[in-house]
Design a protein around this motif. Structure first.
Motif, PDB file in Angstrom:
ATOM      1  N   VAL A 240       0.833  -1.209   0.000  1.00  0.00           N
ATOM      2  CA  VAL A 240       0.000   0.000   0.000  1.00  0.00           C
ATOM      3  C   VAL A 240       0.864   1.254   0.000  1.00  0.00           C
ATOM      4  O   VAL A 240       0.619   2.219  -0.731  1.00  0.00           O
ATOM      5  CB  VAL A 240      -0.952  -0.013   1.205  1.00  0.00           C
ATOM      6  CG1 VAL A 240      -1.657   1.353   1.328  1.00  0.00           C
ATOM      7  CG2 VAL A 240      -1.978  -1.121   1.064  1.00  0.00           C
ATOM      8  N   ILE A 241       1.897   1.228   0.858  1.00  0.00           N
ATOM      9  CA  ILE A 241       2.801   2.391   0.925  1.00  0.00           C
ATOM     10  C   ILE A 241       3.490   2.619  -0.416  1.00  0.00           C
ATOM     11  O   ILE A 241       3.634   3.749  -0.896  1.00  0.00           O
ATOM     12  CB  ILE A 241       3.839   2.203   2.046  1.00  0.00           C
ATOM     13  CG1 ILE A 241       3.138   2.239   3.408  1.00  0.00           C
ATOM     14  CG2 ILE A 241       4.905   3.290   1.981  1.00  0.00           C
ATOM     15  CD1 ILE A 241       4.046   1.891   4.576  1.00  0.00           C
ATOM     16  N   SER A 242       3.886   1.527  -1.077  1.00  0.00           N
ATOM     17  CA  SER A 242       4.555   1.639  -2.379  1.00  0.00           C
ATOM     18  C   SER A 242       3.636   2.245  -3.426  1.00  0.00           C
ATOM     19  O   SER A 242       4.038   3.088  -4.247  1.00  0.00           O
ATOM     20  CB  SER A 242       5.042   0.252  -2.838  1.00  0.00           C
ATOM     21  OG  SER A 242       5.967  -0.282  -1.922  1.00  0.00           O
ATOM     22  N   ILE A 243       2.341   1.764  -3.394  1.00  0.00           N
ATOM     23  CA  ILE A 243       1.351   2.311  -4.338  1.00  0.00           C
ATOM     24  C   ILE A 243       1.167   3.811  -4.124  1.00  0.00           C
ATOM     25  O   ILE A 243       1.103   4.597  -5.079  1.00  0.00           O
ATOM     26  CB  ILE A 243       0.009   1.566  -4.210  1.00  0.00           C
ATOM     27  CG1 ILE A 243       0.146   0.106  -4.667  1.00  0.00           C
ATOM     28  CG2 ILE A 243      -1.071   2.276  -5.025  1.00  0.00           C
ATOM     29  CD1 ILE A 243       0.540  -0.047  -6.121  1.00  0.00           C
ATOM     30  N   ILE A 244       1.058   4.215  -2.878  1.00  0.00           N
ATOM     31  CA  ILE A 244       0.859   5.639  -2.563  1.00  0.00           C
ATOM     32  C   ILE A 244       2.040   6.491  -3.042  1.00  0.00           C
ATOM     33  O   ILE A 244       1.880   7.550  -3.650  1.00  0.00           O
ATOM     34  CB  ILE A 244       0.627   5.813  -1.054  1.00  0.00           C
ATOM     35  CG1 ILE A 244      -0.711   5.178  -0.648  1.00  0.00           C
ATOM     36  CG2 ILE A 244       0.645   7.301  -0.676  1.00  0.00           C
ATOM     37  CD1 ILE A 244      -0.955   5.151   0.844  1.00  0.00           C
ATOM     38  N   CYS A 245       3.254   5.991  -2.773  1.00  0.00           N
ATOM     39  CA  CYS A 245       4.466   6.725  -3.197  1.00  0.00           C
ATOM     40  C   CYS A 245       4.524   6.851  -4.713  1.00  0.00           C
ATOM     41  O   CYS A 245       4.875   7.903  -5.273  1.00  0.00           O
ATOM     42  CB  CYS A 245       5.705   6.005  -2.670  1.00  0.00           C
ATOM     43  SG  CYS A 245       5.887   6.107  -0.877  1.00  0.00           S
TER      44      CYS A 245
ATOM     45  N   VAL B 260       4.537  10.214  -6.994  1.00  0.00           N
ATOM     46  CA  VAL B 260       5.573  10.487  -7.990  1.00  0.00           C
ATOM     47  C   VAL B 260       4.964  10.793  -9.346  1.00  0.00           C
ATOM     48  O   VAL B 260       5.378  11.716 -10.073  1.00  0.00           O
ATOM     49  CB  VAL B 260       6.552   9.289  -8.089  1.00  0.00           C
ATOM     50  CG1 VAL B 260       7.499   9.470  -9.285  1.00  0.00           C
ATOM     51  CG2 VAL B 260       7.348   9.156  -6.803  1.00  0.00           C
ATOM     52  N   ILE B 261       3.938   9.985  -9.717  1.00  0.00           N
ATOM     53  CA  ILE B 261       3.270  10.190 -11.017  1.00  0.00           C
ATOM     54  C   ILE B 261       2.600  11.568 -11.066  1.00  0.00           C
ATOM     55  O   ILE B 261       2.700  12.296 -12.065  1.00  0.00           O
ATOM     56  CB  ILE B 261       2.245   9.079 -11.280  1.00  0.00           C
ATOM     57  CG1 ILE B 261       2.981   7.741 -11.515  1.00  0.00           C
ATOM     58  CG2 ILE B 261       1.379   9.425 -12.486  1.00  0.00           C
ATOM     59  CD1 ILE B 261       2.062   6.540 -11.611  1.00  0.00           C
ATOM     60  N   LEU B 262       1.902  11.948  -9.993  1.00  0.00           N
ATOM     61  CA  LEU B 262       1.213  13.246  -9.963  1.00  0.00           C
ATOM     62  C   LEU B 262       2.198  14.404 -10.068  1.00  0.00           C
ATOM     63  O   LEU B 262       1.952  15.388 -10.775  1.00  0.00           O
ATOM     64  CB  LEU B 262       0.394  13.370  -8.670  1.00  0.00           C
ATOM     65  CG  LEU B 262      -0.840  12.461  -8.569  1.00  0.00           C
ATOM     66  CD1 LEU B 262      -1.490  12.569  -7.189  1.00  0.00           C
ATOM     67  CD2 LEU B 262      -1.854  12.832  -9.656  1.00  0.00           C
ATOM     68  N   ILE B 263       3.317  14.279  -9.355  1.00  0.00           N
ATOM     69  CA  ILE B 263       4.339  15.336  -9.425  1.00  0.00           C
ATOM     70  C   ILE B 263       4.900  15.454 -10.839  1.00  0.00           C
ATOM     71  O   ILE B 263       5.111  16.545 -11.379  1.00  0.00           O
ATOM     72  CB  ILE B 263       5.471  15.056  -8.407  1.00  0.00           C
ATOM     73  CG1 ILE B 263       4.927  15.190  -6.977  1.00  0.00           C
ATOM     74  CG2 ILE B 263       6.643  16.008  -8.624  1.00  0.00           C
ATOM     75  CD1 ILE B 263       5.928  14.790  -5.904  1.00  0.00           C
ATOM     76  N   GLY B 264       5.108  14.273 -11.461  1.00  0.00           N
ATOM     77  CA  GLY B 264       5.634  14.276 -12.826  1.00  0.00           C
ATOM     78  C   GLY B 264       4.695  14.938 -13.802  1.00  0.00           C
ATOM     79  O   GLY B 264       5.106  15.719 -14.681  1.00  0.00           O
TER      80      GLY B 264
END
Length: 262
Positions: A25-30, A34-38
């Protein structure tokens, strides 16, 4: 993160499954972050590039397209003189009585030549020099002889004072203030480019007799024509003999030197 459970614990497998789910879950959130920032950074970068491109295009466009004011000035400056050749224009003059008159001139081969004074019913006495480059206007109320050149420059050429043979001085303004009906000067007329004639009651103050005076526009000298006097004096055209002058019905001719002939 919590400490890894002991392999000998009775709920070891259960706790490991829970741990794996938590890590997932933590990996998915991170990853999502990252995708949103990109995406955000990519959009901002593209927008910046677009703005820079548009700004550059605007600068190039502005450099290529002159302003309307520049075009107008350029057109006025480059206008051929021949386009205004033969066209009538005018200078506007304000007289001391509040009236306005127009000095009409025509451009011929880059030279301005006076033609007339309008309106025709203004009843203003005027005289145009032989070359047409100067004009005399008589301002009746102030009894002023005004000379205008072809560029519209004004000069008051009225004799401001009379000095008698005995040395006494008569000032124009003082004399007209004391006697408004006195004729200090009237009916100015060009004899040639440098000399004008006018009618005056000078040098006498208590008589109605009139005399002819000649003024040299260059030296400002005013000289009375000794052999002419009368109650009614008029000027007409300039002939070979001189300025046609009608004195109490008799015609004589006056030269710039003051000589009189019939």
């Amino acid at each position: 993160m919590s400490r890894k459970p002991s392999i000998f614990s009775k709920d070891y497998e259960k706790r490991m499954r829970h741990r794996k789910v938590k890590v997932f879950v933590i990996s998915i959130i991170c990853l999502a972050i990252v995708i949103l920032i990109g995406v955000y950074l990519t959009g901002t970068f593209k927008s910046a590039l677009s703005d820079a491109k548009n700004q550059k295009q605007n600068i190039v466009s502005d450099n290529k397209k002159p302003s309307s004011t520049s075009v107008k000035k350029s057109s006025e400056i480059s206008k051929p003189e021949s386009e205004s050749n033969g066209k009538e224009s005018q200078y506007t003059v304000n007289l001391s009585n509040g009236k306005k008159i127009n000095l009409t001139y025509e451009t011929k081969n880059k030279d301005k030549v006076f033609k007339s004074v309008t309106p025709k019913d203004s009843n203003v006495a005027y005289s145009i020099s032989p070359s047409g480059k100067n004009i005399l206007i008589f301002d009746n109320k102030s009894q002023s002889i005004l000379k205008f050149d072809s560029n519209g420059n004004k000069q008051d050429v009225t004799n401001p004072q009379y000095v008698s043979t005995t040395g006494s001085t008569i000032e124009k303004n003082a004399q007209l203030s004391a006697n408004p009906n006195y004729i200090w000067c009237s009916s100015p007329k060009f004899i040639d480019e440098n000399n004008i004639a006018y009618i005056s009651q000078l040098p006498w103050l208590g008589k109605t007799t009139k005399y002819v005076w000649i003024e040299n526009l260059q030296t400002k000298a005013n000289v009375m024509v000794q052999s002419i006097e009368g109650e009614d004096i008029k000027f007409d055209a300039v002939k070979d003999k001189g300025l046609t002058t009608i004195v109490d019905g008799k015609t004589v001719y006056v030269t710039t030197s003051g000589e009189v002939s019939q």
